[in-house]
Write an enzyme that holds these catalytic residues in place. Sequence first.
Site, PDB file in Angstrom:
ATOM      1  N   TYR A 129     -18.565  84.643  40.217  1.00 51.72           N
ATOM      2  CA  TYR A 129     -17.478  83.524  39.706  1.00 51.72           C
ATOM      3  C   TYR A 129     -16.251  83.296  40.802  1.00 51.72           C
ATOM      4  CZ  TYR A 129     -13.719  81.884  37.018  1.00 51.72           C
ATOM      5  OH  TYR A 129     -12.692  81.178  36.382  1.00 51.72           O
ATOM      6  N   LYS A 180      -4.383  86.262  43.467  1.00 50.53           N
ATOM      7  CA  LYS A 180      -4.202  87.257  42.652  1.00 50.53           C
ATOM      8  C   LYS A 180      -3.139  88.278  43.133  1.00 50.53           C
ATOM      9  CE  LYS A 180      -8.289  86.869  39.671  1.00 50.53           C
ATOM     10  NZ  LYS A 180      -7.704  86.467  38.506  1.00 50.53           N
TER      11      LYS A 180
END
Length: 439
Positions: free
Chosen positions: A149, A282
């Site tokens: 992903y 992130k």
Amino acid sequence: MKGSPLSSILDIDKRHIWHPYTQHASERDPLVITRAKGASLFDESGNEILDLISSWWTCIHGHAHPALIKTLSQQAESLEHVMFAGFTHPPAANLSKALTDVLPGDLNRVFFSDNGSSAVEVALKLAYQYHRNEGNTARKEFFAFEGGYHGDTLGAMSLGRGSDFFTLFQELMCSVHPIPYAHTWEGDNSIASREDEALKAFSSLLNQKSEKGAAIILEPLMQGASGCRFARPEFVRRVSQMAREAGLLVIYDEVATGFGRTGTLFACEQVGFIPDIICLSKGLTAGVLPMAVTVVRDEIFDAFLSESFDTALAHGHTFTANPLACAVALKSLELFEEEETLERVAHIEARNRAQLARLQKHPKAEHPRAMGAMLAFELAGSKGHYKTQDGERLRDWYLKNGLNIRPLGPSVYLMPPYCITDDELTRAYDGLFEGLDRL
Ligand SMILES: Cc1ncc(COP(=O)(O)O)c(C=O)c1O
């Protein structure tokens, strides 16, 4: 802060907001969160919820870390934003220096964007244009692991075509060759032969297609969104070497694995391979602000230099290298030293490992695994993708019991902020097992 009273927030949300990855016709109402501190979120009534997935794997040092908030407010007083073409500023320069100092090898050149998907798009465009700038127009296809992903924009989705997430959008995607991924867990006896098979399949694909290959992209050591699936360093290293020998650029997507999650600052350190391009987001700003970077080796950057704009990378985002985000990211990196963050991660790993035997014995759990600040397993007998019945029931039970744990399909995992205390971890494990027992 002025605004609508708390009691009406949910009504306004239901009337006006479209949430990500949400079926609004059937899902339960979202929780209204008004405050967060350390490893905890607090809802509108003051109930505490342990954030055991670090708010989508971002807030590595915990919520509202005083040093990060102070840095943010100080930076806001001097420079909040300036366009980044033709201008630069201290937070971006200092962060680039600090980042490239801790990244291995000659990963020396930082391109800024705003989120993980964009960092991946930049990597794809860079890789494609790199070969063109080098005079090779044939290399335009990508290789990526099945189940990988890399984000939700069109290019990033194409790379994730080996997973079920994006079947609907297949006809919009660019050409990508999925390669088998050999994932592993505690006590897995079949991994060596599954790795061999995957390597053979990759080798034969390279024999047929490598001359058209621009790059391979992979999540080193851990595929996040497909269920926290681990791979052994030697497997990732061999795939990376084979790709490089075949003339492909090697892109590591460390959007999820970066900044300590696997036990080292970057997963590539354990793999023992320096990629040509690395994508980070992130944990980059420790969850405080959206930002991402695509960092490349010197040789890649040099291929974009010439007298003509035609060889330059024609790409940029309005909020590129936002000074607030850069200042916070720099402070977050400093915290790794100041708070001995990787030692904390090692401590979490030791505590997680101590749960493996208990998970191995539990009738509802299989394939338990631990790495860095991650503990994961599969729900026995549960099949399905992204949302499963068992997974949803568990998620609801955990939330009602003060734990933010969101299974991904049949995979259940913990990825807490590194500041989580021993008591909080004990609460997390107790709740985790009680939820399983009740399934
Ligand atoms: C490995 C990886 N790459 C890319 C992305 C996309 O990042 P973003 O959601 O910030 O666009 C994610 C998000 O989960 C990810 O896990």
